[in-house]
Design an enzyme around this catalytic site. Structure first.
Site, PDB file in Angstrom:
ATOM      1  N   HIS A 205       0.795  -1.224   0.000  1.00 38.51           N
ATOM      2  CA  HIS A 205       0.000   0.000   0.000  1.00 38.51           C
ATOM      3  C   HIS A 205       0.829   1.276   0.000  1.00 38.51           C
ATOM      4  O   HIS A 205       0.276   2.365  -0.060  1.00 38.51           O
ATOM      5  CB  HIS A 205      -0.937   0.021   1.215  1.00 38.51           C
ATOM      6  CG  HIS A 205      -0.239   0.338   2.506  1.00 38.51           C
ATOM      7  ND1 HIS A 205       0.466  -0.603   3.193  1.00 38.51           N
ATOM      8  CD2 HIS A 205      -0.124   1.493   3.205  1.00 38.51           C
ATOM      9  CE1 HIS A 205       0.981  -0.043   4.283  1.00 38.51           C
ATOM     10  NE2 HIS A 205       0.640   1.228   4.315  1.00 38.51           N
TER      11      HIS A 205
HETATM   12  C1  UD1 Z   1      -1.794   5.807   6.078  1.00 43.74           C
HETATM   13  C2  UD1 Z   1      -0.437   6.233   6.651  1.00 43.74           C
HETATM   14  C3  UD1 Z   1       0.567   5.125   6.455  1.00 43.74           C
HETATM   15  C4  UD1 Z   1       0.062   3.815   7.039  1.00 43.74           C
HETATM   16  C5  UD1 Z   1      -1.294   3.496   6.455  1.00 43.74           C
HETATM   17  C6  UD1 Z   1      -1.856   2.227   7.073  1.00 43.74           C
HETATM   18  C7  UD1 Z   1       0.010   8.651   6.441  1.00 43.74           C
HETATM   19  C8  UD1 Z   1       0.818   9.665   5.736  1.00 43.74           C
HETATM   20  N1  UD1 Z   1       0.058   7.408   5.937  1.00 43.74           N
HETATM   21  O1  UD1 Z   1      -1.641   5.613   4.699  1.00 43.74           O
HETATM   22  O2  UD1 Z   1       1.760   5.476   7.122  1.00 43.74           O
HETATM   23  O3  UD1 Z   1       0.979   2.788   6.726  1.00 43.74           O
HETATM   24  O4  UD1 Z   1      -2.187   4.596   6.716  1.00 43.74           O
HETATM   25  O5  UD1 Z   1      -3.070   1.869   6.543  1.00 43.74           O
HETATM   26  O6  UD1 Z   1      -0.652   8.967   7.392  1.00 43.74           O
HETATM   27  N2  UD1 Z   1      -9.071   5.269   2.178  1.00 43.74           N
HETATM   28  C9  UD1 Z   1     -10.304   4.656   2.192  1.00 43.74           C
HETATM   29  N3  UD1 Z   1     -10.843   4.341   3.407  1.00 43.74           N
HETATM   30  C10 UD1 Z   1     -10.239   4.588   4.588  1.00 43.74           C
HETATM   31  C11 UD1 Z   1      -8.991   5.218   4.567  1.00 43.74           C
HETATM   32  C12 UD1 Z   1      -8.401   5.554   3.350  1.00 43.74           C
HETATM   33  O7  UD1 Z   1     -10.885   4.398   1.165  1.00 43.74           O
HETATM   34  O8  UD1 Z   1     -10.806   4.252   5.638  1.00 43.74           O
HETATM   35  C13 UD1 Z   1      -8.434   5.576   0.877  1.00 43.74           C
HETATM   36  C14 UD1 Z   1      -8.722   6.963   0.368  1.00 43.74           C
HETATM   37  O9  UD1 Z   1      -8.825   6.905  -1.027  1.00 43.74           O
HETATM   38  C15 UD1 Z   1      -7.454   7.719   0.727  1.00 43.74           C
HETATM   39  C16 UD1 Z   1      -6.381   6.648   0.593  1.00 43.74           C
HETATM   40  O10 UD1 Z   1      -7.016   5.449   1.006  1.00 43.74           O
HETATM   41  O11 UD1 Z   1      -7.234   8.816  -0.112  1.00 43.74           O
HETATM   42  C17 UD1 Z   1      -5.162   6.904   1.442  1.00 43.74           C
HETATM   43  O12 UD1 Z   1      -5.541   7.100   2.820  1.00 43.74           O
HETATM   44  P1  UD1 Z   1      -4.591   7.960   3.806  1.00 43.74           P
HETATM   45  O13 UD1 Z   1      -5.105   7.927   5.176  1.00 43.74           O
HETATM   46  O14 UD1 Z   1      -4.341   9.305   3.208  1.00 43.74           O
HETATM   47  O15 UD1 Z   1      -3.209   7.214   3.720  1.00 43.74           O
HETATM   48  P2  UD1 Z   1      -2.886   5.657   3.727  1.00 43.74           P
HETATM   49  O16 UD1 Z   1      -2.371   5.295   2.385  1.00 43.74           O
HETATM   50  O17 UD1 Z   1      -4.029   4.877   4.286  1.00 43.74           O
END
Ligand code: UD1
Length: 362
Positions: A205
């Site tokens: 991821h």
């Molecule tokens: C975040 C953390 C990362 C961690 C990961 C674990 C930061 C910078 N990154 O990354 O260090 O390893 O979490 O999971 O904080 N999304 C959903 N549903 C959710 C959450 C996210 O659909 O419940 C999707 C959205 O499209 C979002 C993307 O995932 O834009 C990324 O989510 P985000 O929280 O920005 O970062 P992660 O890649 O999850």
């Protein structure tokens, strides 16, 4: 009123780190508030962890959700500032290296509220990782830093952190693992996917791996080569889900996709697996304690004890299949020694320090 400790969590990896600290402070009768920023919001990225870990419901969920780094971090800061002003905590506790961690540390510093960082001092020295920026800035802003490994203390000392503010406490995420190990259960997934006794688990991821199409193509080709050798289960993180599904990876008859799994199911699956392929940080640590070979698709790690003590190896996409062959031939990384103080009592050590800090402020 007795002093108030306010915990800020928001993303999936925060929850197993916060759970033992909250429980240990509860046992000491400390007044606490649990704030969830809402960075992760899908049921199986958040709610399921609260249930699996026995975490109390958050007192406040800020509902921030997804966005660019600036948009997400700024929205968290704006909301947290109001919360800190309303609640007047004596100490804010932040966990790990996600955007929620950084946002809370920045707000606490600007308001003059003391901040403690759990899992401080880890360094990949890779500034392309958003987590590395979050780690360095959060540590610089924190009044108390809790380290999970000796290398972290060295980094903090080199960055000028006063030794009085550093505490080597071990790894609270491993407290959670040891507490719940008897309840790990991957059987539903094994049955539903009709997996053979020998299978592997993969997670992918990181933006560095899934956001760039050319890199993702190389990752997918490497995972297909793993699928030629062993059945591979991949719980798909929402980041990169569309790209992974469109890549054809799951057309391979032995590469199986699942939804993101809860804590007990995921670690049940890992504990029963022959090997793990990952780009996650926490999984490198969990496999080290479980003694499962871990092949990490990254050029660096901020968790070197998982290599020196544990079962972790850094691998390239080109080298992955060869490492899988070695593991299957019984020639992979074997269980080593569990890193110091990863003994299930880290939450207690953190709570002892927190109680001292609160008392010294009276
Ligand atoms: C975040 C953390 C990362 C961690 C990961 C674990 C930061 C910078 N990154 O990354 O260090 O390893 O979490 O999971 O904080 N999304 C959903 N549903 C959710 C959450 C996210 O659909 O419940 C999707 C959205 O499209 C979002 C993307 O995932 O834009 C990324 O989510 P985000 O929280 O920005 O970062 P992660 O890649 O999850």
């Amino acid at each position: 009123m007795s002093p108030l400790v306010l915990h800020v969590t928001g993303a999936r990896p925060n929850f197993p780190k916060a759970a033992p600290v909250i429980a240990a402070l509860e046992r000491r009768g400390v007044r606490q508030l649990l704030v969830h920023t809402g960075q992760h919001y899908d049921r199986n990225m958040s709610e399921i962890f609260f249930r699996d870990l026995g975490l109390p419901e958050p007192d406040l969920n800020l509902g921030i959700g997804s966005g660019s780094h600036a948009v997400q971090t700024a929205a968290m800061m704006t909301a947290l500032e109001t919360v800190f002003l309303d609640e007047r905590p004596d100490l804010v506790v932040v966990y790990g290296d996600v955007n929620s961690t950084l946002a809370a540390a920045l707000v606490a510093a600007k308001l003059g509220v003391r901040c403690a960082h759990v899992e401080a001092g880890l360094r990949s020295f890779d500034w392309t990782m958003p987590e590395e920026v979050n780690r360095v800035v959060t540590d610089r802003l924190s009044d108390i830093v809790f380290a999970t490994s000796p290398d972290a203390l060295v980094h903090l000392a080199r960055e000028g952190v006063d030794p009085d503010r550093m505490h080597f406490v071990g790894n609270p995420m491993i407290d959670t693992l040891l507490r719940l190990r008897d309840r790990f259960d991957g059987s539903r997934v094994v049955t539903e996917l009709d997996l053979p006794a020998t299978y592997a688990v993969a997670t992918l991821h990181r933006p560095g791996n899934v956001d760039d199409p050319a890199t993702l193509d190389r990752m997918v080709a490497a995972l297909r080569r793993v699928g030629d050798r062993i059945d591979l289960v991949l719980p798909v993180h929402p980041r990169g889900r569309q790209q992974l599904e469109a890549s054809g990876l799951f057309d391979h008859p032995r590469v199986h996709a699942t939804e993101p799994l809860g804590y007990l199911e995921f670690l049940g699956l890992v504990a029963g697996s022959a090997l793990v392929v990952t780009d996650s940080g926490g999984i490198q640590e969990e496999t080290t304690v479980l003694g499962v070979p871990c092949l990490t698709l990254r050029p660096n790690t901020e968790r070197p004890v998982t290599i020196t003590h544990g079962t972790n190896r850094l691998v390239t996409t080109e080298g992955l299949a060869g490492h899988v062959d070695a593991v299957l031939a019984g020639d992979g990384p074997t269980p080593g020694v569990v890193p110091p103080l990863w003994d299930g009592a880290s939450g207690e050590r953190i709570a002892d320090v927190v109680v001292d800090v609160l008392a010294s402020a009276d």
